[in-house]
Design an enzyme around this catalytic site. Structure first.
Site, PDB file in Angstrom:
ATOM      1  N   CYS A  42       0.830  -0.901   0.182  1.00 32.10           N
ATOM      2  CA  CYS A  42       0.475   0.123  -0.025  1.00 32.10           C
ATOM      3  C   CYS A  42       0.939   1.259  -0.020  1.00 32.10           C
ATOM      4  CB  CYS A  42      -0.742  -0.601   1.507  1.00 32.10           C
ATOM      5  SG  CYS A  42      -2.418  -1.586   1.160  1.00 32.10           S
ATOM      6  N   CYS A  46      -3.552   4.937   2.721  1.00 31.03           N
ATOM      7  CA  CYS A  46      -4.340   3.773   1.629  1.00 31.03           C
ATOM      8  C   CYS A  46      -5.999   4.020   3.068  1.00 31.03           C
ATOM      9  CB  CYS A  46      -3.853   2.213   1.810  1.00 31.03           C
ATOM     10  SG  CYS A  46      -4.771   1.555   1.496  1.00 31.03           S
TER      11      CYS A  46
HETATM   12 ZN   LIG Z   1      -3.612   0.429   0.338  1.00 29.62          ZN
END
Ligand SMILES: [Zn+2]
Length: 82
Positions: A42, A46
């Site tokens: 990520c 996020c």
């Molecule tokens: Zn993510």
């Protein structure tokens, strides 16, 4: 995991983790956060649920995370950041 990646990261891991837990989207692109248990990585900011700290590793680039065997998160699309 990639141990030598730590040398090129912009901050130490504790600081990077603080950016992740704060969902600091302004840091997007400066590092990536990979989750061992899910196999995805990520960007900071996020919206997905925060992983456990002990399952997380940090990468300086999306390419580095993918070479380590992680796939891009479908929610924050970290691979789209250039
Ligand atoms: Zn993510």
């Amino acid at each position: 995991m990639t141990t030598d990646a730590a040398a090129v990261l912009p901050f130490d891991e504790e600081t990077l983790w603080e950016f992740m837990s704060a969902r600091d989207a302004s840091r997007a692109g400066s590092f990536f956060c990979a989750v061992r248990t899910t196999g995805i990585y990520c960007r900071p900011g996020c919206p997905a649920r925060l992983p456990l700290r002990r399952n997380v590793s940090f990468h300086a680039t999306a390419q580095d995370a993918e070479q380590a065997g992680f796939r891009a998160c479908k929610r924050c699309r970290p691979g789209a950041i250039r």
